[in-house]
Design a protein around this motif. Sequence first.
Motif, PDB file in Angstrom:
ATOM      1  N   HIS A 100       0.852  -1.190   0.000  1.00 16.30           N
ATOM      2  CA  HIS A 100       0.000   0.000   0.000  1.00 16.30           C
ATOM      3  C   HIS A 100       0.890   1.242   0.000  1.00 16.30           C
ATOM      4  CE1 HIS A 100      -2.928   3.024   1.199  1.00 16.30           C
ATOM      5  NE2 HIS A 100      -3.893   2.145   0.970  1.00 16.30           N
ATOM      6  N   VAL A 101       1.400   1.565  -1.176  1.00 19.61           N
ATOM      7  CA  VAL A 101       2.317   2.694  -1.313  1.00 19.61           C
ATOM      8  C   VAL A 101       1.885   3.538  -2.504  1.00 19.61           C
ATOM      9  CG1 VAL A 101       4.271   1.471  -0.278  1.00 19.61           C
ATOM     10  CG2 VAL A 101       3.887   1.322  -2.742  1.00 19.61           C
ATOM     11  N   PRO A 102       2.215   4.831  -2.507  1.00 17.35           N
ATOM     12  CA  PRO A 102       1.848   5.683  -3.634  1.00 17.35           C
ATOM     13  C   PRO A 102       2.367   5.122  -4.952  1.00 17.35           C
ATOM     14  CG  PRO A 102       2.615   7.021  -1.807  1.00 17.35           C
ATOM     15  CD  PRO A 102       2.886   5.594  -1.434  1.00 17.35           C
ATOM     16  N   GLY A 103       1.519   5.180  -5.966  1.00 15.92           N
ATOM     17  CA  GLY A 103       1.902   4.679  -7.267  1.00 15.92           C
ATOM     18  C   GLY A 103       1.460   3.251  -7.534  1.00 15.92           C
ATOM     19  N   THR A 104       0.738   2.640  -6.581  1.00 12.67           N
ATOM     20  CA  THR A 104       0.242   1.279  -6.769  1.00 12.67           C
ATOM     21  C   THR A 104      -1.133   1.301  -7.426  1.00 12.67           C
ATOM     22  OG1 THR A 104       1.449   0.428  -4.846  1.00 12.67           O
ATOM     23  CG2 THR A 104      -0.421  -0.869  -5.618  1.00 12.67           C
ATOM     24  N   VAL A 105      -1.313   0.449  -8.427  1.00 11.89           N
ATOM     25  CA  VAL A 105      -2.612   0.248  -9.072  1.00 11.89           C
ATOM     26  C   VAL A 105      -3.044  -1.185  -8.797  1.00 11.89           C
ATOM     27  CG1 VAL A 105      -3.855   0.141 -11.264  1.00 11.89           C
ATOM     28  CG2 VAL A 105      -2.134   1.925 -10.892  1.00 11.89           C
ATOM     29  N   LEU A 106      -4.243  -1.335  -8.241  1.00 14.30           N
ATOM     30  CA  LEU A 106      -4.799  -2.658  -7.934  1.00 14.30           C
ATOM     31  C   LEU A 106      -6.012  -2.896  -8.811  1.00 14.30           C
ATOM     32  CD1 LEU A 106      -7.177  -4.291  -6.172  1.00 14.30           C
ATOM     33  CD2 LEU A 106      -4.881  -5.240  -6.176  1.00 14.30           C
ATOM     34  N   MET A 107      -5.945  -3.950  -9.628  1.00 16.17           N
ATOM     35  CA  MET A 107      -7.064  -4.343 -10.487  1.00 16.17           C
ATOM     36  C   MET A 107      -7.891  -5.411  -9.774  1.00 16.17           C
ATOM     37  SD  MET A 107      -6.561  -2.671 -13.479  1.00 16.17           S
ATOM     38  CE  MET A 107      -7.300  -3.703 -14.745  1.00 16.17           C
ATOM     39  N   SER A 108      -9.212  -5.304  -9.834  1.00 17.79           N
ATOM     40  CA  SER A 108     -10.093  -6.065  -8.950  1.00 17.79           C
ATOM     41  C   SER A 108     -10.301  -7.522  -9.294  1.00 17.79           C
ATOM     42  CB  SER A 108     -11.480  -5.408  -8.944  1.00 17.79           C
ATOM     43  OG  SER A 108     -12.126  -5.565 -10.198  1.00 17.79           O
ATOM     44  N   GLY A 109      -9.959  -7.953 -10.506  1.00 15.28           N
ATOM     45  CA  GLY A 109     -10.486  -9.225 -10.994  1.00 15.28           C
ATOM     46  C   GLY A 109     -11.829  -8.954 -11.661  1.00 15.28           C
ATOM     47  N   THR A 110     -12.386  -9.983 -12.301  1.00 16.07           N
ATOM     48  CA  THR A 110     -13.525  -9.708 -13.186  1.00 16.07           C
ATOM     49  C   THR A 110     -14.709 -10.626 -12.954  1.00 16.07           C
ATOM     50  OG1 THR A 110     -14.019  -9.169 -15.496  1.00 16.07           O
ATOM     51  CG2 THR A 110     -12.837 -11.235 -15.080  1.00 16.07           C
ATOM     52  N   LEU A 111     -15.726 -10.427 -13.775  1.00 18.04           N
ATOM     53  CA  LEU A 111     -16.974 -11.185 -13.745  1.00 18.04           C
ATOM     54  C   LEU A 111     -16.984 -12.228 -14.860  1.00 18.04           C
ATOM     55  CD1 LEU A 111     -19.224  -8.007 -13.577  1.00 18.04           C
ATOM     56  CD2 LEU A 111     -18.660  -9.477 -11.616  1.00 18.04           C
ATOM     57  N   PRO A 112     -17.815 -13.270 -14.752  1.00 13.72           N
ATOM     58  CA  PRO A 112     -17.924 -14.236 -15.853  1.00 13.72           C
ATOM     59  C   PRO A 112     -18.439 -13.564 -17.123  1.00 13.72           C
ATOM     60  CG  PRO A 112     -18.891 -15.126 -13.847  1.00 13.72           C
ATOM     61  CD  PRO A 112     -18.610 -13.681 -13.578  1.00 13.72           C
ATOM     62  N   MET A 113     -18.045 -14.114 -18.262  1.00 19.06           N
ATOM     63  CA  MET A 113     -18.511 -13.607 -19.542  1.00 19.06           C
ATOM     64  C   MET A 113     -19.751 -14.374 -19.997  1.00 19.06           C
ATOM     65  SD  MET A 113     -15.010 -12.892 -21.662  1.00 19.06           S
ATOM     66  CE  MET A 113     -13.598 -12.126 -20.844  1.00 19.06           C
ATOM     67  N   ARG A 114     -20.590 -13.669 -20.747  1.00 15.36           N
ATOM     68  CA  ARG A 114     -21.793 -14.309 -21.289  1.00 15.36           C
ATOM     69  C   ARG A 114     -21.409 -15.353 -22.328  1.00 15.36           C
ATOM     70  NH1 ARG A 114     -25.664  -9.848 -23.607  1.00 15.36           N
ATOM     71  NH2 ARG A 114     -26.553 -11.766 -24.497  1.00 15.36           N
ATOM     72  N   ARG A 115     -22.016 -16.508 -22.232  1.00 19.28           N
ATOM     73  CA  ARG A 115     -21.768 -17.557 -23.211  1.00 19.28           C
ATOM     74  C   ARG A 115     -22.357 -17.158 -24.561  1.00 19.28           C
ATOM     75  NH1 ARG A 115     -22.974 -23.188 -19.848  1.00 19.28           N
ATOM     76  NH2 ARG A 115     -21.382 -22.866 -18.237  1.00 19.28           N
ATOM     77  N   GLY A 116     -21.666 -17.562 -25.606  1.00 12.99           N
ATOM     78  CA  GLY A 116     -22.149 -17.290 -26.943  1.00 12.99           C
ATOM     79  C   GLY A 116     -21.718 -15.963 -27.517  1.00 12.99           C
ATOM     80  N   VAL A 117     -21.011 -15.146 -26.727  1.00  7.49           N
ATOM     81  CA  VAL A 117     -20.508 -13.857 -27.222  1.00  7.49           C
ATOM     82  C   VAL A 117     -19.022 -14.006 -27.494  1.00  7.49           C
ATOM     83  CG1 VAL A 117     -20.200 -11.411 -26.735  1.00  7.49           C
ATOM     84  CG2 VAL A 117     -22.252 -12.589 -25.924  1.00  7.49           C
ATOM     85  N   ASN A 118     -18.584 -13.626 -28.677  1.00 10.08           N
ATOM     86  CA  ASN A 118     -17.176 -13.756 -29.059  1.00 10.08           C
ATOM     87  C   ASN A 118     -16.328 -12.719 -28.333  1.00 10.08           C
ATOM     88  OD1 ASN A 118     -14.730 -14.212 -30.315  1.00 10.08           O
ATOM     89  ND2 ASN A 118     -15.310 -13.210 -32.223  1.00 10.08           N
ATOM     90  N   GLN A 119     -15.488 -13.192 -27.417  1.00 10.83           N
ATOM     91  CA  GLN A 119     -14.653 -12.272 -26.651  1.00 10.83           C
ATOM     92  C   GLN A 119     -13.450 -11.762 -27.440  1.00 10.83           C
ATOM     93  OE1 GLN A 119     -12.005 -14.170 -23.554  1.00 10.83           O
ATOM     94  NE2 GLN A 119     -13.338 -15.926 -23.966  1.00 10.83           N
ATOM     95  N   PHE A 120     -13.123 -12.435 -28.542  1.00 10.36           N
ATOM     96  CA  PHE A 120     -11.946 -12.038 -29.319  1.00 10.36           C
ATOM     97  C   PHE A 120     -12.348 -10.964 -30.332  1.00 10.36           C
ATOM     98  CE2 PHE A 120     -11.207 -16.625 -28.225  1.00 10.36           C
ATOM     99  CZ  PHE A 120     -10.360 -16.353 -27.169  1.00 10.36           C
ATOM    100  N   ALA A 121     -12.616  -9.798 -29.793  1.00  9.27           N
ATOM    101  CA  ALA A 121     -13.238  -8.713 -30.546  1.00  9.27           C
ATOM    102  C   ALA A 121     -12.223  -7.656 -30.954  1.00  9.27           C
ATOM    103  CB  ALA A 121     -14.343  -8.080 -29.705  1.00  9.27           C
ATOM    104  N   ASP A 122     -12.683  -6.717 -31.814  1.00  3.90           N
ATOM    105  CA  ASP A 122     -11.778  -5.656 -32.258  1.00  3.90           C
ATOM    106  C   ASP A 122     -11.892  -4.393 -31.419  1.00  3.90           C
ATOM    107  OD1 ASP A 122     -14.153  -4.522 -33.129  1.00  3.90           O
ATOM    108  OD2 ASP A 122     -13.705  -4.721 -35.267  1.00  3.90           O
ATOM    109  N   ALA A 123     -12.754  -4.414 -30.393  1.00  3.73           N
ATOM    110  CA  ALA A 123     -12.837  -3.280 -29.466  1.00  3.73           C
ATOM    111  C   ALA A 123     -13.520  -3.726 -28.179  1.00  3.73           C
ATOM    112  CB  ALA A 123     -13.591  -2.109 -30.093  1.00  3.73           C
ATOM    113  N   TRP A 124     -13.155  -3.064 -27.089  1.00  4.62           N
ATOM    114  CA  TRP A 124     -13.727  -3.335 -25.771  1.00  4.62           C
ATOM    115  C   TRP A 124     -14.161  -2.025 -25.124  1.00  4.62           C
ATOM    116  CZ3 TRP A 124     -14.393  -7.558 -22.370  1.00  4.62           C
ATOM    117  CH2 TRP A 124     -14.102  -8.810 -22.926  1.00  4.62           C
TER     118      TRP A 124
END
Length: 224
Positions: A173-197
């Motif tokens: 816990h020091v200045p300059g630290t970035v903590l990413m939360s982890g994520t949620l499940p993805m919807r089935r049937g949607v192509n995640q390998f997309a050209d934009a997010w």
Amino acid sequence: MLHFSLPDGQRVSVEVRSVLNAGFSGRSDDVVAAHIAELAALGIPAPNVTPCLYPVAPYLATQSGEVLVQHGRTSGEVEWALVITRDDVLLTVASDHTDRDLERHGVGWSKQVAPNVLSHQAWRFAEVAERMDAMTLTAWVRNGEWTEIQNGTCADLQPPKYWLDVMEANNLHVPGTVLMSGTLPMRRGVNQFADAWRGELSDPTTGRTLTAEYHVRRLPDPIA
């Protein structure tokens, strides 16, 4: 350097010194199991313990509108992110872009070769902490048109206090630290390998929304 605009018009600049990617961080065992199952379908082995925390290089934190990749099997993940400044903690939205092919060999490796794209806007965490669980996380992918691929509330993930305590216990816990939360499940049937997010963190109490959006561009094939 990351630069954030706050709701009161103040701009805050942060020199990133450490980036921490949380993984398998669902608050519900069912959510974690669902995420492990979707990754297993891609050939990615389950972790030994959950939740996990993967340190990656600080230069991977970016606010760029473009992510360059070497093949077609990479994808993002909508997440909230904490940014530790010298005198504050900021909350923003981000996408942990990941190389899914490399992920089969090591989750940490896959996160090291792709950036974490953060929003240009942020909120002071102390001002929104009490209503954090009610906030929503949503992601869309563009495959010709925008399609929703992730949706849930922050209550689906380990709360920021959990990770703040982990950082304190491990001298992170020091200045300059970035903590990413982890994520949620993805919807089935949607192509995640997309050209934009596009990812959004929305506060239903105020109606405010933080957005991170970027294009994915494949590099030319190597000359070798």
